[in-house]
Design a protein around this motif. Sequence first.
Motif, PDB file in Angstrom:
ATOM      1  N   ARG A 237       0.819  -1.207   0.000  1.00  0.00           N
ATOM      2  CA  ARG A 237       0.000   0.000   0.000  1.00  0.00           C
ATOM      3  C   ARG A 237       0.857   1.263   0.000  1.00  0.00           C
ATOM      4  NH1 ARG A 237      -3.326  -1.767   5.202  1.00  0.00           N
ATOM      5  NH2 ARG A 237      -1.160  -2.218   5.724  1.00  0.00           N
ATOM      6  N   GLU A 238       2.141   1.112   0.315  1.00  0.00           N
ATOM      7  CA  GLU A 238       3.030   2.265   0.312  1.00  0.00           C
ATOM      8  C   GLU A 238       3.317   2.719  -1.117  1.00  0.00           C
ATOM      9  OE1 GLU A 238       6.574   1.295   2.374  1.00  0.00           O
ATOM     10  OE2 GLU A 238       5.611   1.093   4.329  1.00  0.00           O
ATOM     11  N   ALA A 239       3.620   3.985  -1.262  1.00  0.00           N
ATOM     12  CA  ALA A 239       3.989   4.511  -2.572  1.00  0.00           C
ATOM     13  C   ALA A 239       5.281   3.850  -3.048  1.00  0.00           C
ATOM     14  CB  ALA A 239       4.160   6.021  -2.491  1.00  0.00           C
ATOM     15  N   ASN A 240       5.295   3.488  -4.308  1.00  0.00           N
ATOM     16  CA  ASN A 240       6.484   2.880  -4.908  1.00  0.00           C
ATOM     17  C   ASN A 240       6.636   3.528  -6.280  1.00  0.00           C
ATOM     18  OD1 ASN A 240       8.661   1.142  -4.884  1.00  0.00           O
ATOM     19  ND2 ASN A 240       7.519  -0.665  -5.511  1.00  0.00           N
ATOM     20  N   PRO A 241       7.154   4.772  -6.325  1.00  0.00           N
ATOM     21  CA  PRO A 241       7.097   5.579  -7.552  1.00  0.00           C
ATOM     22  C   PRO A 241       7.726   4.885  -8.748  1.00  0.00           C
ATOM     23  CG  PRO A 241       7.836   6.897  -5.681  1.00  0.00           C
ATOM     24  CD  PRO A 241       7.832   5.472  -5.232  1.00  0.00           C
ATOM     25  N   ARG A 242       7.080   5.081  -9.914  1.00  0.00           N
ATOM     26  CA  ARG A 242       7.571   4.530 -11.174  1.00  0.00           C
ATOM     27  C   ARG A 242       8.274   5.629 -11.968  1.00  0.00           C
ATOM     28  NH1 ARG A 242       3.908   1.513  -8.117  1.00  0.00           N
ATOM     29  NH2 ARG A 242       3.259  -0.383  -9.199  1.00  0.00           N
ATOM     30  N   PRO A 243       9.185   5.271 -12.865  1.00  0.00           N
ATOM     31  CA  PRO A 243       9.764   3.934 -13.016  1.00  0.00           C
ATOM     32  C   PRO A 243      10.716   3.620 -11.876  1.00  0.00           C
ATOM     33  CG  PRO A 243      10.897   5.458 -14.454  1.00  0.00           C
ATOM     34  CD  PRO A 243       9.757   6.235 -13.833  1.00  0.00           C
ATOM     35  N   PHE A 244      10.911   2.349 -11.607  1.00  0.00           N
ATOM     36  CA  PHE A 244      11.779   1.955 -10.510  1.00  0.00           C
ATOM     37  C   PHE A 244      13.239   2.207 -10.888  1.00  0.00           C
ATOM     38  CE2 PHE A 244       8.218  -1.276 -10.289  1.00  0.00           C
ATOM     39  CZ  PHE A 244       7.463  -0.494  -9.428  1.00  0.00           C
ATOM     40  N   PRO A 245      14.033   2.679  -9.959  1.00  0.00           N
ATOM     41  CA  PRO A 245      15.450   2.924 -10.265  1.00  0.00           C
ATOM     42  C   PRO A 245      16.166   1.630 -10.631  1.00  0.00           C
ATOM     43  CG  PRO A 245      15.048   3.070  -7.897  1.00  0.00           C
ATOM     44  CD  PRO A 245      13.706   2.986  -8.548  1.00  0.00           C
ATOM     45  N   ARG A 246      17.020   1.737 -11.647  1.00  0.00           N
ATOM     46  CA  ARG A 246      17.712   0.550 -12.144  1.00  0.00           C
ATOM     47  C   ARG A 246      19.211   0.711 -11.963  1.00  0.00           C
ATOM     48  NH1 ARG A 246      20.394  -0.801 -16.642  1.00  0.00           N
ATOM     49  NH2 ARG A 246      19.854   1.060 -17.865  1.00  0.00           N
ATOM     50  N   GLU A 247      19.838  -0.273 -11.360  1.00  0.00           N
ATOM     51  CA  GLU A 247      21.290  -0.271 -11.273  1.00  0.00           C
ATOM     52  C   GLU A 247      21.884  -0.705 -12.610  1.00  0.00           C
ATOM     53  OE1 GLU A 247      22.616  -2.649  -8.032  1.00  0.00           O
ATOM     54  OE2 GLU A 247      21.656  -1.407  -6.492  1.00  0.00           O
ATOM     55  N   HIS A 248      23.159  -0.439 -12.776  1.00  0.00           N
ATOM     56  CA  HIS A 248      23.845  -0.807 -14.012  1.00  0.00           C
ATOM     57  C   HIS A 248      23.705  -2.309 -14.272  1.00  0.00           C
ATOM     58  CE1 HIS A 248      26.918  -0.273 -17.163  1.00  0.00           C
ATOM     59  NE2 HIS A 248      27.342  -1.471 -16.802  1.00  0.00           N
ATOM     60  N   GLY A 249      23.208  -2.656 -15.456  1.00  0.00           N
ATOM     61  CA  GLY A 249      23.087  -4.060 -15.839  1.00  0.00           C
ATOM     62  C   GLY A 249      21.886  -4.789 -15.272  1.00  0.00           C
ATOM     63  N   ASP A 250      20.971  -4.081 -14.632  1.00  0.00           N
ATOM     64  CA  ASP A 250      19.803  -4.716 -14.000  1.00  0.00           C
ATOM     65  C   ASP A 250      18.697  -4.903 -15.042  1.00  0.00           C
ATOM     66  OD1 ASP A 250      17.691  -5.561 -12.474  1.00  0.00           O
ATOM     67  OD2 ASP A 250      17.672  -3.825 -11.131  1.00  0.00           O
ATOM     68  N   ILE A 251      18.713  -6.037 -15.712  1.00  0.00           N
ATOM     69  CA  ILE A 251      17.711  -6.317 -16.739  1.00  0.00           C
ATOM     70  C   ILE A 251      16.337  -6.535 -16.111  1.00  0.00           C
ATOM     71  CG2 ILE A 251      17.070  -7.860 -18.649  1.00  0.00           C
ATOM     72  CD1 ILE A 251      20.050  -8.598 -18.866  1.00  0.00           C
ATOM     73  N   GLN A 252      16.306  -7.200 -14.958  1.00  0.00           N
ATOM     74  CA  GLN A 252      15.016  -7.500 -14.334  1.00  0.00           C
ATOM     75  C   GLN A 252      14.211  -6.234 -14.084  1.00  0.00           C
ATOM     76  OE1 GLN A 252      13.828 -10.633 -11.270  1.00  0.00           O
ATOM     77  NE2 GLN A 252      14.329  -8.909  -9.958  1.00  0.00           N
ATOM     78  N   THR A 253      14.837  -5.211 -13.531  1.00  0.00           N
ATOM     79  CA  THR A 253      14.101  -3.975 -13.259  1.00  0.00           C
ATOM     80  C   THR A 253      13.631  -3.318 -14.556  1.00  0.00           C
ATOM     81  OG1 THR A 253      15.193  -3.571 -11.149  1.00  0.00           O
ATOM     82  CG2 THR A 253      14.281  -1.659 -12.272  1.00  0.00           C
ATOM     83  N   ALA A 254      14.462  -3.371 -15.596  1.00  0.00           N
ATOM     84  CA  ALA A 254      14.046  -2.820 -16.886  1.00  0.00           C
ATOM     85  C   ALA A 254      12.787  -3.527 -17.387  1.00  0.00           C
ATOM     86  CB  ALA A 254      15.174  -2.954 -17.909  1.00  0.00           C
ATOM     87  N   VAL A 255      12.729  -4.853 -17.235  1.00  0.00           N
ATOM     88  CA  VAL A 255      11.562  -5.608 -17.700  1.00  0.00           C
ATOM     89  C   VAL A 255      10.357  -5.334 -16.798  1.00  0.00           C
ATOM     90  CG1 VAL A 255      10.634  -7.911 -18.150  1.00  0.00           C
ATOM     91  CG2 VAL A 255      13.001  -7.398 -18.735  1.00  0.00           C
ATOM     92  N   VAL A 256      10.571  -5.247 -15.495  1.00  0.00           N
ATOM     93  CA  VAL A 256       9.460  -4.965 -14.575  1.00  0.00           C
ATOM     94  C   VAL A 256       8.868  -3.592 -14.885  1.00  0.00           C
ATOM     95  CG1 VAL A 256       8.911  -4.409 -12.170  1.00  0.00           C
ATOM     96  CG2 VAL A 256      10.126  -6.517 -12.712  1.00  0.00           C
ATOM     97  N   ASN A 257       9.717  -2.598 -15.123  1.00  0.00           N
ATOM     98  CA  ASN A 257       9.201  -1.276 -15.500  1.00  0.00           C
ATOM     99  C   ASN A 257       8.366  -1.355 -16.769  1.00  0.00           C
ATOM    100  OD1 ASN A 257      10.102   0.550 -13.491  1.00  0.00           O
ATOM    101  ND2 ASN A 257      12.173   0.523 -14.328  1.00  0.00           N
TER     102      ASN A 257
END
Length: 379
Positions: free
Chosen positions: A13-33
């Motif tokens: 229920r907490e705010a989780n602002p989009r897009p999510f910050p992505r670390e270098h080489g983080d493919i998973q976060t790129a796909v989740v966004n």
Amino acid sequence: MTFRETAAVTDPREANPRPFPREHGDIQTAVVNLVDGLAPIVPVARQVDVAREIASVIAQLPSTMRNNMFLRQSIIRRGTATPDHVIDGLAAWVTVLFDLANLQQDRDRAMSLEAKIPKAALGRLARALSKSRNGCIIAVPHIGSLELFAAHLRDRGFNVGFVYSIGRQPTPTERWIYAGRSATAATPIAFARRNTGAEISRVLQNNGVVFMVVDVYPSAKYAGITVKTHDSDFRYPPGPARYARTGTLVLPGFASRRDAAGFSMNILAPIEYRTWMPAETAASEFTQEIAAHVDGFTVEQPAAYWLWHPIPNDPYLAIAQRQRPDLLTAMAPADDEAVARTVEAAHAKWAAPDLIDPIHRTEAPPLAPSALAEGVSAD
């Protein structure tokens, strides 16, 4: 950090602002966004096609994600995975992400898919609960729509919990995954916490059903139980055998990969735990029987297997090192950042405001010409 502390940190229920910050080489976060933005505007029936398109984008360039899926698909298929096999596995994973997005954004929409489960399977689980001294465990592999499986059992009146992995200081991406799993209405139980066992017992003691993913053991600290599967040694978690010894019935369960119409589920008969044997021998034989079921299902539906994530003491990598060095030489050096940027570029293309259709779908792009020679070998 206890389960309750983890839950407080990851409150969906907490705010989780989009897009999510992505670390270098983080493919998973790129796909989740990407999936987080596309899920509300792509019809559920079309999401499986879009998932394959996203998987095709990922597979165009060498990455640790593609390499891991190549190894896993090769091992479970007992051969050498083709580019299509790799795309199949990655598409199954992206489809799971769409399921998580649908559940947290509009649960009714997520649950509108046809969910086939034999009446005999539901009866089998109900009978097991009626005679078990301490609830039931459903032992599942990383195959198919597991979150939907848990959600549909919950909506059929079963008290359901599931064990999952999450970082002790969850990233925004992990919080997003947690929010989707929480939207199943099952009880989430964080793995490897001080009171993980107490939280599992809480569900079981209330005549509940706990989902445990058993095909790999995500612990670098403990040995687990060694079983023979995929023609080699694997480590399975000791939890199912430990609970079985105290009277909890353990039933193998499986979900198919969903298609445009829906998916299917099944629950098999409880596995016998031989209490008259020495504890170590009984646990080994019991866990080996679970592994036999898992192996049989992965052989039957390899395209539904979606686990690409790094695993402590990775058994797939160990098999390749011992028995299949050809698989390792077939993989090109990974450039995860390039793949993450490619996914983000695809996001911009698919979300372009001048497109009449929110998703301008084309044929899935082929792998780059060098992929077969440098990255993924064909049969």
